[in-house]
Design an enzyme around this catalytic site. Structure first.
Site, PDB file in Angstrom:
ATOM      1  N   ARG A   7      -2.685 -43.671 -54.941  1.00 29.50           N
ATOM      2  CA  ARG A   7      -1.542 -44.491 -54.528  1.00 29.50           C
ATOM      3  C   ARG A   7      -1.639 -44.945 -53.070  1.00 29.50           C
ATOM      4  NH1 ARG A   7       4.566 -42.681 -55.656  1.00 29.50           N
ATOM      5  NH2 ARG A   7       4.210 -40.970 -54.220  1.00 29.50           N
TER       6      ARG A   7
ATOM      7  N   LYS B   5       8.724 -45.147 -60.774  1.00 23.62           N
ATOM      8  CA  LYS B   5      10.089 -45.535 -60.414  1.00 23.62           C
ATOM      9  C   LYS B   5      10.118 -46.633 -59.347  1.00 23.62           C
ATOM     10  CE  LYS B   5      11.466 -41.469 -59.094  1.00 23.62           C
ATOM     11  NZ  LYS B   5      10.232 -40.693 -59.317  1.00 23.62           N
TER      12      LYS B   5
ATOM     13  N   ARG C 159      18.374 -36.301 -57.352  1.00 22.56           N
ATOM     14  CA  ARG C 159      17.250 -35.455 -57.746  1.00 22.56           C
ATOM     15  C   ARG C 159      17.698 -34.040 -58.078  1.00 22.56           C
ATOM     16  NH1 ARG C 159      13.080 -38.471 -54.880  1.00 22.56           N
ATOM     17  NH2 ARG C 159      11.010 -37.626 -54.961  1.00 22.56           N
TER      18      ARG C 159
ATOM     19  N   ARG D  71       0.384 -42.040 -48.317  1.00 26.94           N
ATOM     20  CA  ARG D  71       1.438 -41.135 -47.880  1.00 26.94           C
ATOM     21  C   ARG D  71       0.893 -39.749 -47.597  1.00 26.94           C
ATOM     22  NH1 ARG D  71       6.370 -41.825 -51.994  1.00 26.94           N
ATOM     23  NH2 ARG D  71       6.372 -39.584 -51.627  1.00 26.94           N
TER      24      ARG D  71
ATOM     25  N   ARG E 213       5.333 -31.190 -55.758  1.00 28.31           N
ATOM     26  CA  ARG E 213       6.397 -32.158 -56.060  1.00 28.31           C
ATOM     27  C   ARG E 213       6.645 -32.251 -57.562  1.00 28.31           C
ATOM     28  NH1 ARG E 213       3.714 -36.695 -53.500  1.00 28.31           N
ATOM     29  NH2 ARG E 213       5.352 -38.069 -54.226  1.00 28.31           N
TER      30      ARG E 213
END
Ligand code: AMP
Length: 217
Positions: free
Chosen positions: A128, A14, A89, A161, A172
């Site tokens: 990531r 996203k 969400r 992160r 998540r």
């Protein structure tokens, strides 16, 4: 005027896709995750409230989230539309967003669901790296930066992160399946949901996304 929602699990792409779309459309990207991280770095009360939820991989309560996005939406750069990334969400957030936009004489024009397998999500979240300044994202294997550790776009430092640990990743994804996946139904009923294949390479996904935008105007 165009308001777009990007739907998809954490790691679906996203953020990457929203950022590319923003280069093509004259409207800003509003990422609730980036807003929370900025509040956290600035040490504001909002950031402190959000921190424990984010650390666990849980959703920040709706009321806090909706208020934060409403404030952002009231800023002048959002007057011609927004690319929503990571918000809504929950169904309650989607309903709140519908109400908020309708008071401005607007509505969500397009919701794009970026479909990706769970296996791919875990691979992507694992490698990531995120830029400090604007949340641009890179991947060790699939989308590496040009100069190691530095964002190609704004030159800021890249970091991993805290909520990209293996345990929070699984949490998540579970939270996504429980609370966010039902949102597809919300936009399907409105007849504005388009699904695209998020397993393709970045530019192919972007091509499908832009085609969906063209078709919806
Ligand atoms: P993201 O950068 O979109 O993956 O978001 C990181 C974290 O911020 C999430 O795991 C949540 O804890 C929180 N967050 C971001 N957006 C929302 C939202 N719309 N509702 C609730 N929590 C959110």
């Amino acid at each position: 005027m165009m308001d777009i929602v990007l739907l998809g699990a954490p790691g679906a792409g996203k953020g990457t896709q929203a950022e590319l779309l923003r280069e093509w459309l004259p409207i800003p990207r509003v990422s609730s995750g980036d807003l929370f991280r900025a509040a956290l770095e600035a040490g504001t009360p909002l950031g402190l409230k959000a921190k424990s939820y984010m650390d666990r991989g849980d959703l920040v309560p709706d009321q806090i989230t909706i208020e934060m996005v409403a404030d952002r939406l009231a800023r002048p750069d959002c007057k011609d539309g927004v690319i929503f990334d990571g918000f809504p969400r929950t169904v309650a957030q989607a309903q709140a967003l519908d109400r908020l936009l309708s008071t401005m004489g607007r509505q969500i024009d397009l919701a794009v669901y970026i479909r990706v397998s769970e296996q791919t999500l875990l691979e992507r979240l694992g490698g990531r790296w995120t830029c400090r300044a604007h949340g641009h994202v890179y991947h060790r294997l699939y989308n590496p930066e040009q100069v190691p550790g530095i964002c190609d776009i704004d030159g800021s430092e890249l970091y991993q992160r805290e909520d990209d640990t293996p345990e929070t990743q699984l949490r998540r994804i579970q939270v996504y399946l429980d609370q966010t996946a039902p949102l597809r139904e919300h936009y399907l009923k409105k007849g504005i949901l388009v699904e695209i294949d998020g397993e393709q390479d970045i530019m192919a996904v972007q091509g499908d996304l832009r085609a969906a935008v063209r078709q919806s105007v």
